[in-house]
Scaffold this motif. Sequence first.
Motif, short mmCIF file in Angstrom:
data_model
loop_
_atom_site.label_atom_id
_atom_site.label_comp_id
_atom_site.label_asym_id
_atom_site.label_seq_id
_atom_site.Cartn_x
_atom_site.Cartn_y
_atom_site.Cartn_z
N ARG A 239 0.94 -1.67 -0.40
CA ARG A 239 0.25 0.15 -0.40
C ARG A 239 0.94 1.29 0.17
NH1 ARG A 239 -5.45 -0.79 1.13
NH2 ARG A 239 -5.76 1.35 0.50
N GLY A 240 1.60 1.34 -0.32
CA GLY A 240 2.89 2.07 -0.67
C GLY A 240 3.94 2.87 0.62
N GLY A 241 4.02 1.88 1.56
CA GLY A 241 4.84 2.28 2.43
C GLY A 241 5.93 1.33 2.49
N LYS A 242 7.10 1.86 2.98
CA LYS A 242 8.41 1.23 2.67
C LYS A 242 9.32 0.23 4.07
CE LYS A 242 13.38 2.38 1.44
NZ LYS A 242 14.02 3.49 0.54
N VAL B 195 12.07 -0.27 6.01
CA VAL B 195 13.61 0.09 6.58
C VAL B 195 14.33 -0.76 7.70
CG1 VAL B 195 12.91 2.83 6.04
CG2 VAL B 195 12.67 1.86 7.69
N LYS B 196 13.16 -1.50 8.49
CA LYS B 196 14.63 -2.63 9.20
C LYS B 196 13.02 -3.28 9.52
CE LYS B 196 16.33 -2.83 13.80
NZ LYS B 196 16.45 -1.96 14.99
N ASP B 197 13.70 -4.68 9.36
CA ASP B 197 12.88 -5.82 10.21
C ASP B 197 14.00 -7.07 10.63
OD1 ASP B 197 11.30 -8.39 9.97
OD2 ASP B 197 10.89 -8.05 7.71
N ASP B 198 13.45 -7.23 12.10
CA ASP B 198 14.01 -7.92 12.59
C ASP B 198 12.97 -8.67 13.78
OD1 ASP B 198 13.62 -6.67 15.48
OD2 ASP B 198 15.21 -5.38 14.85
N GLU B 199 13.46 -9.07 14.99
CA GLU B 199 12.76 -10.24 15.53
C GLU B 199 11.51 -9.20 16.37
OE1 GLU B 199 14.55 -13.31 17.29
OE2 GLU B 199 15.14 -14.63 15.81
N ALA B 200 11.73 -8.54 16.69
CA ALA B 200 11.39 -7.62 17.94
C ALA B 200 10.56 -6.63 16.74
CB ALA B 200 12.64 -6.76 18.79
N ALA B 201 11.23 -6.19 15.93
CA ALA B 201 10.07 -5.27 15.71
C ALA B 201 9.84 -5.01 14.07
CB ALA B 201 10.24 -3.84 16.39
N VAL B 202 9.33 -4.41 13.30
CA VAL B 202 9.51 -3.96 11.84
C VAL B 202 9.21 -2.39 11.63
CG1 VAL B 202 8.70 -4.27 9.81
CG2 VAL B 202 8.21 -6.15 11.35
N LYS B 203 9.97 -2.11 11.56
CA LYS B 203 10.29 -0.21 10.89
C LYS B 203 9.53 -0.05 9.61
CE LYS B 203 13.11 1.26 15.00
NZ LYS B 203 12.86 0.56 16.00
N PHE B 204 8.90 1.32 9.29
CA PHE B 204 8.58 1.58 8.10
C PHE B 204 8.13 2.90 8.24
CE2 PHE B 204 4.33 0.97 10.00
CZ PHE B 204 3.86 1.58 9.86
N VAL B 205 8.39 3.40 6.80
CA VAL B 205 8.17 4.98 6.33
C VAL B 205 6.70 5.09 5.76
CG1 VAL B 205 8.78 6.97 5.00
CG2 VAL B 205 10.52 5.40 6.45
N GLY B 206 5.56 5.62 6.14
CA GLY B 206 4.27 5.64 5.50
C GLY B 206 3.90 6.58 4.44
N PRO B 207 3.12 6.58 3.67
CA PRO B 207 3.40 7.75 2.78
C PRO B 207 2.87 8.77 3.30
CG PRO B 207 1.29 5.97 2.42
CD PRO B 207 2.52 5.43 4.03
N ASP B 208 2.82 9.42 4.13
CA ASP B 208 3.13 10.84 4.86
C ASP B 208 4.47 10.74 5.30
OD1 ASP B 208 2.03 8.49 6.73
OD2 ASP B 208 3.58 9.77 7.52
#
Length: 237
Positions: free
Chosen positions: A210-213, A215-228
């Motif tokens: 849905r247009g997000g990116k 930027v980090k994916d590990d066992e603890a958490a997933v970080k992303f940048v949204g369309p905003d």
Amino acid sequence: MSRIVHIALKCGDMESFESATTFYEDIFGIYQTKNTHARGHHSRHMTDGNIDLALMLYDSEDEKEAKLAGAGPRIHHIGIEVDDRPSMIKKIEDNGGSIYSDRAEGALKYRSADGTLGEIVGIGRYLKKDKSKLSRISQVTLHVNDLEKAANFYRNVFDFEPAPGSNGVVHNLTDGETVLSLVKAEQPAIEYWTLEVADPKAVAEQVTQRGGKIVKDDEAAVKFVGPDGNLAELTGA
């Protein structure tokens, strides 16, 4: 105890403003409550049923408030609900903060001792309906250059209490529902906000579709940048 009730995301243009709206609605069940235009910006208020998430689009980067947090997309400020504004104003100033906006404004903006922007509001300012069935906004993470000074500000002003996970570079506090995580860094900023979801990996796939990116994916958490254009985090519920 005072309570975190509001996160404001500054968008770069109308396209990202509209895309972010459907992004958070469809993936996270964060729904719209109202739209306003005041002090040189559009605000689309949304909620997970607890926290008000406001998408903000300024008429111009030259607007006074637009400059407070810096140019371009960023987390502009957080809002904290209080029941006694006059005494809270004094506490803010006594603990190294400063008041930015007119003291009669309903959302009174302040610069905290850690250098980030916040606002205090009266109880019940933001509209809420049902809790989202897809997510919960659980944390806001701030970068601060003086960890102890920042922690003392939120403890002394808002009576936030210690939360698990603190160490030499992180100090976690809570209002009883939402965690405020302070991370030692050179440049003060409201760095990211966190959403609890049932299955972070599955939701991460939706984010990219849905247009997000991611930027980090590990066992603890997933970080992303949204369309905003702002950084957010996924954790398990």
